[in-house]
Design an enzyme around this catalytic site. Structure first.
Site, short mmCIF file in Angstrom:
data_model
loop_
_atom_site.label_atom_id
_atom_site.label_comp_id
_atom_site.label_asym_id
_atom_site.label_seq_id
_atom_site.Cartn_x
_atom_site.Cartn_y
_atom_site.Cartn_z
N ASN A 157 5.00 -14.91 9.44
CA ASN A 157 4.18 -14.73 10.64
C ASN A 157 4.48 -15.87 11.61
O ASN A 157 4.05 -17.01 11.38
CB ASN A 157 2.69 -14.72 10.23
CG ASN A 157 1.76 -14.50 11.40
OD1 ASN A 157 2.17 -14.54 12.56
ND2 ASN A 157 0.48 -14.29 11.11
N HIS B 188 2.53 -6.71 15.05
CA HIS B 188 2.49 -8.12 14.69
C HIS B 188 2.80 -8.25 13.19
O HIS B 188 2.39 -7.40 12.39
CB HIS B 188 1.09 -8.68 14.99
CG HIS B 188 0.93 -10.09 14.52
ND1 HIS B 188 1.83 -11.08 14.83
CD2 HIS B 188 0.00 -10.66 13.72
CE1 HIS B 188 1.46 -12.20 14.25
NE2 HIS B 188 0.35 -11.97 13.57
N CYS C 227 -2.36 -14.68 17.60
CA CYS C 227 -1.20 -13.84 17.30
C CYS C 227 -1.00 -12.73 18.33
O CYS C 227 0.03 -12.06 18.33
CB CYS C 227 -1.32 -13.24 15.91
SG CYS C 227 -1.25 -14.51 14.64
O1 UT7 Z 1 -1.87 -13.46 12.08
C1 UT7 Z 1 -3.26 -13.55 12.33
C2 UT7 Z 1 -3.94 -12.52 11.59
N1 UT7 Z 1 -3.87 -12.84 10.17
C3 UT7 Z 1 -3.85 -11.84 9.28
O2 UT7 Z 1 -3.81 -10.70 9.67
C4 UT7 Z 1 -3.95 -12.21 7.83
C5 UT7 Z 1 -4.88 -11.28 7.13
N2 UT7 Z 1 -5.11 -11.64 5.73
C6 UT7 Z 1 -4.17 -11.44 4.79
O3 UT7 Z 1 -3.05 -11.07 5.08
C7 UT7 Z 1 -4.56 -11.65 3.33
O4 UT7 Z 1 -5.96 -11.75 3.25
C8 UT7 Z 1 -3.92 -12.89 2.67
C9 UT7 Z 1 -2.44 -12.67 2.51
C10 UT7 Z 1 -4.18 -14.14 3.53
C11 UT7 Z 1 -4.51 -13.11 1.29
O5 UT7 Z 1 -4.36 -11.93 0.49
P1 UT7 Z 1 -5.59 -11.30 -0.28
O6 UT7 Z 1 -5.08 -10.13 -0.99
O7 UT7 Z 1 -6.71 -11.09 0.72
O8 UT7 Z 1 -5.93 -12.42 -1.32
P2 UT7 Z 1 -7.31 -13.20 -1.54
O9 UT7 Z 1 -7.49 -14.23 -0.48
O10 UT7 Z 1 -8.41 -12.22 -1.77
O11 UT7 Z 1 -7.03 -13.90 -2.92
C12 UT7 Z 1 -6.88 -13.13 -4.13
C13 UT7 Z 1 -6.57 -14.09 -5.26
C14 UT7 Z 1 -7.52 -15.28 -5.33
O12 UT7 Z 1 -7.69 -15.61 -6.69
P3 UT7 Z 1 -9.03 -15.17 -7.46
O13 UT7 Z 1 -10.16 -15.79 -6.69
O14 UT7 Z 1 -9.05 -13.66 -7.39
O15 UT7 Z 1 -8.83 -15.73 -8.81
C15 UT7 Z 1 -6.75 -16.38 -4.66
O16 UT7 Z 1 -7.11 -17.68 -5.12
O17 UT7 Z 1 -5.27 -14.64 -5.05
C16 UT7 Z 1 -5.34 -16.06 -5.08
N3 UT7 Z 1 -4.33 -16.57 -4.17
C17 UT7 Z 1 -3.06 -16.81 -4.54
N4 UT7 Z 1 -2.44 -16.66 -5.73
C18 UT7 Z 1 -1.13 -16.98 -5.78
C19 UT7 Z 1 -4.46 -16.86 -2.86
N5 UT7 Z 1 -3.28 -17.29 -2.36
C20 UT7 Z 1 -2.41 -17.27 -3.40
C21 UT7 Z 1 -1.04 -17.59 -3.52
N6 UT7 Z 1 -0.45 -17.43 -4.73
N7 UT7 Z 1 -0.30 -18.03 -2.48
#
Ligand code: UT7
Length: 332
Positions: A286, A256, A116
């Site tokens: 993104n 970004h 990115c």
């Molecule tokens: O561009 C390159 C650089 N990339 C980035 O900068 C991305 C950085 N990361 C992020 O932006 C975030 O970590 C994400 C958007 C990818 C994910 O958000 P998060 O708040 O870190 O969520 P998480 O992965 O901790 O997941 C929290 C919960 C999980 O459920 P449990 O285990 O708490 O029951 C996931 O299974 O949310 C669940 N989950 C979803 N629920 C509904 C994950 N994806 C989804 C979804 N819809 N699409």
């Protein structure tokens, strides 16, 4: 002899027409508009759906429009640099494919992969060729067909990415405008958190890799989030301080577009308000190497000569950085 700077003298962008919104995504995986908007801040993203079309086709529209808009003949271009993680094919470089399709015959070209941070790294790289006098007119492109590597059965990654391309024309100037400074940083420790498992020389495509869905983006989101939130802000604040920029004298932050929460945290650390930040994540998601030029393109009519702009990025590698740019022209 006065110092030569590299200045952006024109910008264009292109986004494929098809809009994949959160309601359509919610029918594909177990997710919701509410979750995606709260956790990421994306409402819709653009997708290139025509079969047989790739990243070069998205970039070509932007390049063709830019040449026309700036009255530049393809023969005048002497360098084409394309930042992408979704090249048309492993080789040759997508930059060469774009150049050929655009009728650019007098240039050298290559691709740059910095995740990115691709466009920020590419703009930094191209500016060196301009500053030394070796290149007079460079096209710096950030282009992606992210939909070609997104697993639309994986709810953790499929809401995030979209397709698009942006391109700038970079030329020399002896005025105090253009690319003033940049800091690029990388740490390969990040490679385990954001990558594509197969399709490279370690694990070429095979039946097993396809069955295991290894030709898609793998991301440990939380880990990447923690790094992105601190590194992008650190390097942006450092760039501000180094050049004596204050929240009052900095006109724009171009961050970004990975997650609205990362953008907000970066702006907060820099002490600037949301009106000073270019944000289009809600509409396009993104687009990896295309996010920064797409923002600048969308905001072009609001930019004035001499505006102080900081570009900031974080991506796969890990790679991150900040670039201090003084805008080169008034709205036309
Ligand atoms: O561009 C390159 C650089 N990339 C980035 O900068 C991305 C950085 N990361 C992020 O932006 C975030 O970590 C994400 C958007 C990818 C994910 O958000 P998060 O708040 O870190 O969520 P998480 O992965 O901790 O997941 C929290 C919960 C999980 O459920 P449990 O285990 O708490 O029951 C996931 O299974 O949310 C669940 N989950 C979803 N629920 C509904 C994950 N994806 C989804 C979804 N819809 N699409």
């Amino acid at each position: 002899m006065s110092k030569i700077n590299a200045v952006i003298t024109g910008i264009e962008g292109y986004l494929p027409e098809y809009i994949l919104d959160n309601s359509e995504l919610s029918k594909m995986v177990d997710t919701s508009d509410e979750w995606i908007m709260t956790r990421i801040g994306i409402r819709e993203r653009r997708i290139l759906r025509e079969p047989g079309k790739g990243t070069s086709d998205i970039a070509l529209v932007a390049v063709t429009r830019l040449l026309e808009k700036t009255g530049t003949s393809p023969d005048e271009i002497d360098f084409v640099l394309c930042a992408t993680v979704t090249p048309d094919m492993q080789f040759p470089a997508t930059a060469s494919i774009i150049a050929d399709k655009a009728g650019i015959k007098n240039a050298f070209h290559f691709d740059l992969n910095a995740g990115c941070s691709g466009f920020l790294y590419a703009l930094s790289t191209a500016s060196q060729f301009i500053e030394t006098g070796r290149v007079k007119k460079a096209l710096v492109i950030g282009a992606e067909k992210m939909s070609s590597i997104v697993d639309y059965t994986d709810r953790a990654t499929c809401p995030i990415f979209g397709d698009g391309a942006g391109v700038v024309l970079l030329e020399p100037t002896t005025e105090n405008i253009g690319v003033i400074d940049m800091k690029m940083q990388s740490d390969g420790v990040g490679r385990v958190y954001l990558h594509m498992k197969s399709g490279g020389s370690v694990r070429p495509a095979c039946h097993e890799s396809i069955d295991a869905r290894e030709h898609y983006i793998f991301q440990d989101g939380q880990h990447v989030f923690k790094w992105a939130v601190s590194k992008m802000a650190d390097v942006s604040v450092e760039m501000m301080e180094k050049h004596g920029l204050t929240p009052e004298t900095l006109n724009w932050l171009v961050p970004h577009q990975a997650n609205m929460r990362i953008i907000e945290a970066t702006a907060k650390r820099m002490g600037i308000n949301k009106e000073q930040v270019m944000i289009n994540i809600e509409k396009y998601g993104n687009t990896t190497a295309a996010t920064l030029p797409l923002c600048l393109w969308e905001w072009e009519s609001k930019l004035h000569k001499g505006d102080n702009i900081i570009l900031a990025s974080f991506g796969a590698g890990f790679t991150w950085g900040a670039l201090y740019l003084k805008w080169g022209y008034d709205p036309k």
